[in-house]
Design an enzyme around this catalytic site. Sequence first.
Site, PDB file in Angstrom:
ATOM      1  N   ASP A  58      31.077  -2.832  47.258  1.00 19.20           N
ATOM      2  CA  ASP A  58      30.251  -2.452  48.412  1.00 19.20           C
ATOM      3  C   ASP A  58      28.845  -3.051  48.265  1.00 19.20           C
ATOM      4  O   ASP A  58      28.008  -2.908  49.158  1.00 19.20           O
ATOM      5  CB  ASP A  58      30.226  -0.932  48.630  1.00 19.20           C
ATOM      6  CG  ASP A  58      29.542  -0.182  47.507  1.00 19.20           C
ATOM      7  OD1 ASP A  58      29.270  -0.787  46.448  1.00 19.20           O
ATOM      8  OD2 ASP A  58      29.271   1.031  47.687  1.00 19.20           O
ATOM      9  N   SER A  59      28.601  -3.771  47.152  1.00 16.20           N
ATOM     10  CA  SER A  59      27.394  -4.603  47.044  1.00 16.20           C
ATOM     11  C   SER A  59      27.379  -5.612  48.184  1.00 16.20           C
ATOM     12  O   SER A  59      26.331  -6.184  48.499  1.00 16.20           O
ATOM     13  CB  SER A  59      27.371  -5.334  45.689  1.00 16.20           C
ATOM     14  OG  SER A  59      28.615  -5.951  45.434  1.00 16.20           O
ATOM     15  N   ASP A  97      36.335  -1.590  46.873  1.00 20.79           N
ATOM     16  CA  ASP A  97      35.355  -0.551  46.558  1.00 20.79           C
ATOM     17  C   ASP A  97      35.264   0.436  47.727  1.00 20.79           C
ATOM     18  O   ASP A  97      34.964   0.031  48.857  1.00 20.79           O
ATOM     19  CB  ASP A  97      33.989  -1.246  46.377  1.00 20.79           C
ATOM     20  CG  ASP A  97      33.095  -0.521  45.401  1.00 20.79           C
ATOM     21  OD1 ASP A  97      33.505   0.508  44.859  1.00 20.79           O
ATOM     22  OD2 ASP A  97      31.966  -1.023  45.189  1.00 20.79           O
ATOM     23  N   LYS A 127      38.229   1.298  43.853  1.00 23.31           N
ATOM     24  CA  LYS A 127      37.219   1.806  42.904  1.00 23.31           C
ATOM     25  C   LYS A 127      36.389   2.861  43.636  1.00 23.31           C
ATOM     26  O   LYS A 127      36.137   2.708  44.843  1.00 23.31           O
ATOM     27  CB  LYS A 127      36.303   0.672  42.420  1.00 23.31           C
ATOM     28  CG  LYS A 127      35.141   1.161  41.539  1.00 23.31           C
ATOM     29  CD  LYS A 127      34.378   0.029  40.897  1.00 23.31           C
ATOM     30  CE  LYS A 127      33.257  -0.519  41.750  1.00 23.31           C
ATOM     31  NZ  LYS A 127      32.216   0.468  42.143  1.00 23.31           N
ATOM     32  N   GLU A 129      32.949   5.839  42.885  1.00 18.85           N
ATOM     33  CA  GLU A 129      31.866   6.228  41.972  1.00 18.85           C
ATOM     34  C   GLU A 129      31.902   7.725  41.667  1.00 18.85           C
ATOM     35  O   GLU A 129      32.240   8.526  42.544  1.00 18.85           O
ATOM     36  CB  GLU A 129      30.506   5.882  42.614  1.00 18.85           C
ATOM     37  CG  GLU A 129      30.317   4.391  42.854  1.00 18.85           C
ATOM     38  CD  GLU A 129      28.968   4.056  43.496  1.00 18.85           C
ATOM     39  OE1 GLU A 129      28.118   4.961  43.647  1.00 18.85           O
ATOM     40  OE2 GLU A 129      28.780   2.878  43.852  1.00 18.85           O
ATOM     41  N   GLU A 196      27.939   1.131  34.384  1.00 15.23           N
ATOM     42  CA  GLU A 196      26.825   0.329  34.900  1.00 15.23           C
ATOM     43  C   GLU A 196      25.492   0.841  34.348  1.00 15.23           C
ATOM     44  O   GLU A 196      25.189   2.041  34.445  1.00 15.23           O
ATOM     45  CB  GLU A 196      26.817   0.364  36.444  1.00 15.23           C
ATOM     46  CG  GLU A 196      25.627  -0.401  37.029  1.00 15.23           C
ATOM     47  CD  GLU A 196      25.757  -0.742  38.500  1.00 15.23           C
ATOM     48  OE1 GLU A 196      26.800  -0.448  39.126  1.00 15.23           O
ATOM     49  OE2 GLU A 196      24.781  -1.316  39.036  1.00 15.23           O
TER      50      GLU A 196
HETATM   51  O1  KIV Z   1      29.656  -2.961  44.455  1.00 13.91           O
HETATM   52  C1  KIV Z   1      29.703  -3.605  43.401  1.00 13.91           C
HETATM   53  O2  KIV Z   1      29.586  -4.847  43.385  1.00 13.91           O
HETATM   54  C2  KIV Z   1      29.914  -2.867  42.164  1.00 13.91           C
HETATM   55  C3  KIV Z   1      29.729  -3.624  40.882  1.00 13.91           C
HETATM   56  C4  KIV Z   1      28.287  -3.729  40.580  1.00 13.91           C
HETATM   57  C5  KIV Z   1      30.485  -3.011  39.767  1.00 13.91           C
HETATM   58  O3  KIV Z   1      30.175  -1.715  42.188  1.00 13.91           O
END
Ligand code: KIV
Length: 293
Positions: A58-59, A97, A127, A129, A196
């Site tokens: 989600d970056s 994510d 993924k 959090e 992280e």
């Molecule tokens: O969103 C993302 O790119 C991430 C990585 C930094 C692990 O969660």
Amino acid sequence: MSTSTPISTSAPPRKKVTTLTYRQKKERGEIITMLTAYDYPTAIAMDKAGIDSILVGDSLGMVVLGYENTLPVTMEEMLHHCRAVARGAKTALLIGDMPFMSYQVSVEEATRNAGRFLQQGGMDAVKLEGGRERADVIRSITSAGIPVMGHLGLTPQSVNQLGGFRAQGKTAIAAKRLVEDALILEEAGCFSVVLESVPARLAELISKKISIPTIGIGAGAGCDGQVLVTHDLLGLFDRFTPKFVKKYANFHNEMQKAFADYIEDVETKRFPAPEHTVEMKDEEWEILLKELG
Ligand code: KIV
């Protein structure tokens, strides 16, 4: 003599990377590689380079869509980019994510949204959090047959609660809580966990305490694998670069120079040149002129 890694054009096809590969790599002490990707050409290049896993992070919100942080990213935006990556990468393990508020409201909604990453996004896993507070959600998603990667330490979706993008687990109490969370995520069924921005010796300790692989970002060399945000690694994102990033290129400057060269070529009529131009046979041209009188 060039010192750069030669690019193979005829490498034998690799076997699809799965969550089982992850487990086997940890058992054998082999490092796991992961990078983020958000589009088709990048996914193809990474797959060809031999990456183990691709995270459609989600970056995306920050490095591609220009948001201030990851909070505005939606399921639709994530799925759109997941599909592009899935069309490009055929070998890497693909992890989608889960964006903010797609898994926090209820276990049912979280499970349904996780399923969309596989059904509509072409991902192999998701993924999300958080630690102990996500255990029920992780149990439900994994019981639906969807592999889950956890994410502990600096969890960007909690940036407002953490008081900014800052390292985590630096006191004994905070570190103990992270160790406990890692054990809970393993017990809840995660196949791997991202660590992280945590102290290197804490990440190494966690990596030894749990049997699932840890993937570090800003967490030192003692993790079972490493991940970076690709736009940081390529120097594509110039707003800021975290301390833990190693830049392998400066594509932002390269891009800016290429655009400036193009503008100059167009303005001075050096582009398009004859070799960039479609021609027409003289006889056809004469006919046209006659037709038009
Ligand atoms: O969103 C993302 O790119 C991430 C990585 C930094 C692990 O969660």
